[in-house]
Design a protein around this motif. Structure first.
Motif, PDB file in Angstrom:
ATOM      1  N   ASP A 301      28.636  97.866  33.606  1.00 57.06           N
ATOM      2  CA  ASP A 301      27.749  98.755  33.898  1.00 57.06           C
ATOM      3  C   ASP A 301      27.432  98.380  35.525  1.00 57.06           C
ATOM      4  OD1 ASP A 301      26.468  99.837  31.418  1.00 57.06           O
ATOM      5  OD2 ASP A 301      26.576  97.532  30.983  1.00 57.06           O
ATOM      6  N   VAL A 302      27.779  97.155  36.016  1.00 51.34           N
ATOM      7  CA  VAL A 302      27.771  96.600  37.446  1.00 51.34           C
ATOM      8  C   VAL A 302      29.121  96.156  37.678  1.00 51.34           C
ATOM      9  CG1 VAL A 302      26.774  94.868  38.940  1.00 51.34           C
ATOM     10  CG2 VAL A 302      25.538  95.986  37.251  1.00 51.34           C
ATOM     11  N   GLU A 303      29.965  97.193  38.368  1.00 50.49           N
ATOM     12  CA  GLU A 303      31.313  96.683  38.914  1.00 50.49           C
ATOM     13  C   GLU A 303      31.498  95.759  40.094  1.00 50.49           C
ATOM     14  OE1 GLU A 303      35.599  99.040  38.559  1.00 50.49           O
ATOM     15  OE2 GLU A 303      33.509 100.421  38.517  1.00 50.49           O
ATOM     16  N   VAL A 304      31.955  94.494  39.827  1.00 52.79           N
ATOM     17  CA  VAL A 304      32.301  93.763  41.053  1.00 52.79           C
ATOM     18  C   VAL A 304      33.504  92.951  40.745  1.00 52.79           C
ATOM     19  CG1 VAL A 304      29.839  93.296  41.454  1.00 52.79           C
ATOM     20  CG2 VAL A 304      30.830  91.859  39.757  1.00 52.79           C
ATOM     21  N   ASN A 305      34.190  92.327  41.763  1.00 47.78           N
ATOM     22  CA  ASN A 305      35.305  91.654  41.337  1.00 47.78           C
ATOM     23  C   ASN A 305      35.102  90.352  40.570  1.00 47.78           C
ATOM     24  OD1 ASN A 305      36.820  93.197  43.427  1.00 47.78           O
ATOM     25  ND2 ASN A 305      36.116  91.695  45.070  1.00 47.78           N
ATOM     26  N   ALA A 306      36.032  90.109  39.585  1.00 46.72           N
ATOM     27  CA  ALA A 306      36.167  89.141  38.478  1.00 46.72           C
ATOM     28  C   ALA A 306      35.325  87.742  39.120  1.00 46.72           C
ATOM     29  CB  ALA A 306      37.274  88.967  37.822  1.00 46.72           C
ATOM     30  N   GLU A 307      35.737  87.465  40.258  1.00 52.72           N
ATOM     31  CA  GLU A 307      35.149  86.335  40.866  1.00 52.72           C
ATOM     32  C   GLU A 307      34.083  86.114  41.305  1.00 52.72           C
ATOM     33  OE1 GLU A 307      37.862  88.087  44.028  1.00 52.72           O
ATOM     34  OE2 GLU A 307      37.930  87.873  41.825  1.00 52.72           O
ATOM     35  N   ASP A 308      33.339  87.524  41.380  1.00 52.23           N
ATOM     36  CA  ASP A 308      31.937  87.364  41.908  1.00 52.23           C
ATOM     37  C   ASP A 308      31.180  87.726  40.770  1.00 52.23           C
ATOM     38  OD1 ASP A 308      32.704  87.171  44.570  1.00 52.23           O
ATOM     39  OD2 ASP A 308      33.208  89.330  44.737  1.00 52.23           O
ATOM     40  N   ALA A 309      31.603  88.079  39.664  1.00 52.71           N
ATOM     41  CA  ALA A 309      30.950  88.500  38.511  1.00 52.71           C
ATOM     42  C   ALA A 309      29.691  87.379  37.775  1.00 52.71           C
ATOM     43  CB  ALA A 309      31.769  88.571  37.229  1.00 52.71           C
ATOM     44  N   LEU A 310      30.097  86.084  37.793  1.00 52.57           N
ATOM     45  CA  LEU A 310      29.163  85.075  37.362  1.00 52.57           C
ATOM     46  C   LEU A 310      27.903  85.011  38.342  1.00 52.57           C
ATOM     47  CD1 LEU A 310      28.290  82.758  35.576  1.00 52.57           C
ATOM     48  CD2 LEU A 310      29.649  81.195  37.132  1.00 52.57           C
ATOM     49  N   ALA A 311      28.053  85.095  39.596  1.00 51.03           N
ATOM     50  CA  ALA A 311      26.952  84.939  40.681  1.00 51.03           C
ATOM     51  C   ALA A 311      26.379  86.360  40.547  1.00 51.03           C
ATOM     52  CB  ALA A 311      27.388  84.764  42.110  1.00 51.03           C
ATOM     53  N   THR A 312      26.801  87.357  40.166  1.00 46.47           N
ATOM     54  CA  THR A 312      26.158  88.553  39.972  1.00 46.47           C
ATOM     55  C   THR A 312      25.230  88.657  38.864  1.00 46.47           C
ATOM     56  OG1 THR A 312      27.726  89.767  41.194  1.00 46.47           O
ATOM     57  CG2 THR A 312      26.351  91.105  39.989  1.00 46.47           C
ATOM     58  N   ALA A 313      25.779  88.081  37.661  1.00 48.39           N
ATOM     59  CA  ALA A 313      25.132  87.928  36.590  1.00 48.39           C
ATOM     60  C   ALA A 313      23.966  87.165  36.677  1.00 48.39           C
ATOM     61  CB  ALA A 313      25.880  87.505  35.401  1.00 48.39           C
ATOM     62  N   ILE A 314      23.953  85.819  37.408  1.00 49.46           N
ATOM     63  CA  ILE A 314      22.953  85.020  37.584  1.00 49.46           C
ATOM     64  C   ILE A 314      21.623  85.680  38.349  1.00 49.46           C
ATOM     65  CG2 ILE A 314      22.008  82.902  38.778  1.00 49.46           C
ATOM     66  CD1 ILE A 314      24.913  82.003  38.185  1.00 49.46           C
ATOM     67  N   LYS A 315      22.216  86.637  39.450  1.00 50.95           N
ATOM     68  CA  LYS A 315      20.879  87.250  40.008  1.00 50.95           C
ATOM     69  C   LYS A 315      20.354  88.349  39.109  1.00 50.95           C
ATOM     70  CE  LYS A 315      23.525  87.328  44.737  1.00 50.95           C
ATOM     71  NZ  LYS A 315      24.017  87.939  45.668  1.00 50.95           N
ATOM     72  N   ILE A 316      21.061  89.026  38.276  1.00 55.19           N
ATOM     73  CA  ILE A 316      20.464  90.077  37.384  1.00 55.19           C
ATOM     74  C   ILE A 316      19.498  89.326  36.539  1.00 55.19           C
ATOM     75  CG2 ILE A 316      20.968  91.425  35.686  1.00 55.19           C
ATOM     76  CD1 ILE A 316      23.629  92.230  37.050  1.00 55.19           C
ATOM     77  N   ILE A 317      19.858  88.029  35.967  1.00 58.47           N
ATOM     78  CA  ILE A 317      18.961  87.418  34.925  1.00 58.47           C
ATOM     79  C   ILE A 317      17.793  86.782  35.748  1.00 58.47           C
ATOM     80  CG2 ILE A 317      18.935  85.289  33.562  1.00 58.47           C
ATOM     81  CD1 ILE A 317      21.646  86.089  32.833  1.00 58.47           C
ATOM     82  N   ASN A 318      17.890  86.528  37.077  1.00 56.03           N
ATOM     83  CA  ASN A 318      16.745  85.971  37.694  1.00 56.03           C
ATOM     84  C   ASN A 318      15.751  87.217  37.859  1.00 56.03           C
ATOM     85  OD1 ASN A 318      17.553  83.313  37.933  1.00 56.03           O
ATOM     86  ND2 ASN A 318      18.749  83.423  39.724  1.00 56.03           N
ATOM     87  N   LEU A 319      16.021  88.204  38.318  1.00 57.95           N
ATOM     88  CA  LEU A 319      15.457  89.529  38.496  1.00 57.95           C
ATOM     89  C   LEU A 319      14.684  89.864  37.226  1.00 57.95           C
ATOM     90  CD1 LEU A 319      14.432  92.022  39.885  1.00 57.95           C
ATOM     91  CD2 LEU A 319      16.597  93.166  39.131  1.00 57.95           C
ATOM     92  N   ARG A 320      15.388  89.827  35.991  1.00 57.26           N
ATOM     93  CA  ARG A 320      14.832  90.340  34.729  1.00 57.26           C
ATOM     94  C   ARG A 320      13.668  89.135  34.210  1.00 57.26           C
ATOM     95  NH1 ARG A 320      20.331  91.779  31.187  1.00 57.26           N
ATOM     96  NH2 ARG A 320      20.556  93.843  32.370  1.00 57.26           N
ATOM     97  N   ALA A 321      13.816  87.709  34.788  1.00 61.11           N
ATOM     98  CA  ALA A 321      12.936  86.886  34.676  1.00 61.11           C
ATOM     99  C   ALA A 321      11.348  87.382  35.022  1.00 61.11           C
ATOM    100  CB  ALA A 321      13.419  85.632  35.088  1.00 61.11           C
ATOM    101  N   LYS A 322      11.410  88.149  36.449  1.00 63.76           N
ATOM    102  CA  LYS A 322      10.447  88.670  36.924  1.00 63.76           C
ATOM    103  C   LYS A 322       9.741  89.900  36.417  1.00 63.76           C
ATOM    104  CE  LYS A 322      12.155  86.565  41.310  1.00 63.76           C
ATOM    105  NZ  LYS A 322      12.716  86.983  42.752  1.00 63.76           N
ATOM    106  N   VAL A 323      10.618  90.444  35.714  1.00 61.68           N
ATOM    107  CA  VAL A 323      10.089  91.630  35.162  1.00 61.68           C
ATOM    108  C   VAL A 323       8.576  91.924  34.326  1.00 61.68           C
ATOM    109  CG1 VAL A 323      10.661  93.790  33.612  1.00 61.68           C
ATOM    110  CG2 VAL A 323      12.453  93.113  35.222  1.00 61.68           C
ATOM    111  N   PRO A 324       8.619  90.934  33.393  1.00 68.24           N
ATOM    112  CA  PRO A 324       7.354  90.839  32.756  1.00 68.24           C
ATOM    113  C   PRO A 324       6.024  90.859  33.391  1.00 68.24           C
ATOM    114  CG  PRO A 324       8.803  89.491  31.745  1.00 68.24           C
ATOM    115  CD  PRO A 324       9.413  89.704  32.870  1.00 68.24           C
TER     116      PRO A 324
END
Length: 620
Positions: A301-324
């Motif tokens: 769903d979000v295409e990034v280099n494998a080595e950048d995937a973890l940092a990208t995932a953390i950013k997504i989760i932090n955004l979702r925490a603000k959604v409610p």
């Protein structure tokens, strides 16, 4: 059938080449074709192979071939091309020793704990984000053996987390029976969901996989965020797990496109020779998509280099925490400010329901959040202007010279005088009263006076997208006489709770067109906002005939609201025409007196005026 004949004939021809250089019987090539026929996972691609083998078995063609290994490569290429499957391979391996799948031996508890800890990596990241990496997916048998230990050492640590990053970037092996185990921990117990079907060619059976009603330990649940990390090394069963979670909309895939492996690959020895045939003997068909991840891989769903995937995932989760908080704040703003109170309250309530249902758990960026929120608001309200927006500050006033104003006006307005002294006026945006006021005299001289002395007027608003409504009263006033002030409309402002009357102005720049000469307004589905308010007033008061298409059904110009302290902004219409019967034109648009396609509206209007003026001339 044709492809199959080519395949078998190629095998036999090339086989006879080899037979001319070695002491293997021709039946070896027939055996290769038979192995494929009996074991290949997509038998529909091999229709007619049995008959083709028999028909081609007497082929004696001879070509030059240097050695057995080259022959194997040529056979592989032919098979792959004919069946369109790169997984089919013929190899020549005199020293091949079949690999024996490792089995979990009986181990004392302390060694079993060490094995589990070495095969998995667990961490709790900042923000109570769980991280779990597994490099091999256990099957049903192994899971039953180590299940209690997994619960104690791993799962009990993951359960309390707020979100999970499930790392499959290094997972290249696994057992097919592990698929429902993993997927079930991230879904509800009921209803059972059909998540996969595995067709096994040798047994000619299809095994459906469903989520499991009973599991050891608690489920992670169906609403907490899950990000699955993938790479080009994610292969086989791990791809199946990622594909299932993605298409259940239970997880977001972040990383690289996966390897495009297979559910099951088997290697068959060809008779007593040193040739082997590698064949995919089973295939996965996902019941949700009707397709598969095999060969093509799983697209993230979000295409990034494998080595950048973890940092990208953390950013997504932090955004979702603000959604409610963002959704709750948006609902409050709409309930308190939307022009139509009942609609605003309904939209706010349904927006909160969507939040509770978990539909916002899949946003991956601020842009995707804004896009989804806009789409939901417009769907729930039916109002195209209720949406997210940017907080772009207004441009500072431009210091135009008189000559520049004249040129600007010339490109903003179009006028003409047709046959029978029919005036034509087109402009595509309403201006703000305070901005128009200083140049009103210029507009009168270079635009209005050109159509003022016509016998009838066509006002073309087919491409008018709206703008501020502050100049509406003034523009309407040109079509009414000065001796009587008329209430054009009443505007209710929800934010302030006030009603403002729009009235004709007693004094205007220039001369009025008056209330006697005929006016036709042209509309289209693009006519919106302030233009609709003008059309509504002129139609309601019987001052103009409307020809064209039903207007856009937009709204009065919306106001911009910031959602809490975030960088999300909403465009909310707060004003509506005060109509006790419900929306006047907002949402529904304004139906014309004479409906015609927009591109034919001008000719229709000219035809009506020409006929009307001709009759008037003959009777005068």
């Amino acid at each position: 059938m044709a492809k199959t004949l080519i395949l078998v004939a190629s095998l036999l021809i090339l086989g006879n080449v080899f037979f001319s250089h070695a002491s293997f019987p021709p039946s070896v090539i027939v055996d290769i074709a038979t192995i494929i026929l009996n074991n290949y996972c997509s038998p529909e691609k091999l229709v007619g192979m049995k008959e083709a083998i028999e028909a081609a078995s007497s082929n004696t063609g001879i070509l030059n071939m240097p050695d057995a290994e080259t022959l194997a490569n040529v056979l592989s290429s032919g098979v792959q091309h004919t069946v369109s499957d790169p997984r089919l391979k013929v190899s020549y391996q005199p020293n091949y020793v079949p690999a024996v799948p490792p089995k979990l031996p009986p181990l004392p508890p302390e060694q079993l704990i060490a094995v589990i800890q070495n095969s998995m990596k667990l961490d709790i990241l900042e923000g109570n984000i769980g991280y779990l990496r597994i490099d091999h997916i256990l099957g049903e048998e192994a899971a039953e053996k180590v299940g209690p230990l997994l619960l104690d050492l791993v799962w009990s640590k993951i359960l309390p987390t707020s979100a999970l990053i499930f790392d499959l970037r290094y997972t290249g092996s696994g057992e097919v029976t592990g698929i429902p185990y993993i997927v079930s921990y991230f879904t509800e117990a009921e209803p059972l969901i059909h998540i996969d079907s595995i067709y096994d060619r040798p047994s000619n059976t299809t095994t459906p996989f469903f989520t499991m009603p009973d599991l050891l330990g608690q489920r992670y649940g169906a609403t907490k965020s899950i990000i699955v990390l993938t790479s080009k090394n994610t292969k086989g069963i791990a791809e199946d797990v990622a594909y299932c979670l993605q298409n259940l909309k239970r997880a977001t895939i972040v990383g690289e496109k996966t390897a495009g492996g297979s559910v099951k690959i088997d290697k068959f020895k060809v008779g007593d020779s040193d040739f082997y045939v590698t064949v995919p003997t089973a295939k996965s068909i996902n019941p949700i998509t009707g397709s598969t991840w095999e060969i093509t891989g799983v697209t993230p769903d979000v295409e990034v280099n494998a080595e950048d995937a973890l940092a990208t995932a953390i950013k997504i989760i932090n955004l979702r925490a603000k959604v409610p908080a963002i959704i709750e704040g948006s609902a409050t703003l709409i309930a308190d400010n939307y022009a139509f109170e009942n609609i605003g309250a309904d939209v706010a309530a349904k927006l909160k329901e969507q939040l509770a249902s978990g539909t916002y758990n899949m946003v991956v960026s601020k842009q995707s959040l804004e896009s989804k929120l806009s789409a939901d608001l417009q769907t729930l309200s039916g109002d195209k202007t209720l949406k997210t927006t940017s907080n772009t500050p207004a441009l500072p006033p431009m210091d135009y010279t008189p000559e520049m104003y004249i040129e600007l006006i010339k490109v903003s307005f179009h006028t003409d005088v047709f046959e029978n002294n029919i005036g034509y006026l087109r402009f595509d945006m309403f201006g703000d009263f305070e901005e128009v006021k200083p140049i009103a005299q210029v507009i009168v001289e270079h635009v209005w006076n050109k159509v003022l002395n016509t016998d009838a007027l066509i006002v073309d608003l087919r491409n008018n997208l709206g703008g501020p409504t502050t100049a509406i009263a003034g523009f309407c006033s040109y079509f009414f006489d000065a001796d009587k002030q008329i209430v054009l409309d009443k505007l209710y402002d929800r934010s302030s709770g006030t009603i403002t009357e729009l009235q004709t102005l007693p004094e205007l720049t220039g001369v009025r067109y008056g209330s006697k000469k005929s006016v036709i307004i042209l509309t289209s589905g693009a006519t919106a906002g302030a233009a609709e308010e003008f059309v509504y007033i002129m139609k309601k008061l019987g001052r103009a005939m409307i020809i064209g298409e039903t207007t856009a059904g937009a709204s009065h110009p919306p106001k911009t609201f910031q959602v809490g302290e975030t960088d999300i902004f909403l465009s909310i219409p707060t004003v509506h025409s005060d109509n006790s019967a419900g929306p006047a034109w907002e949402g529904a648009g304004i139906a014309p007196h004479i409906p015609v396609p927009a591109d034919g509206a001008l000719d229709t209007a000219k035809g009506i005026f020409n006929k009307h003026l001709a009759v008037k001339e003959t009777t005068s």
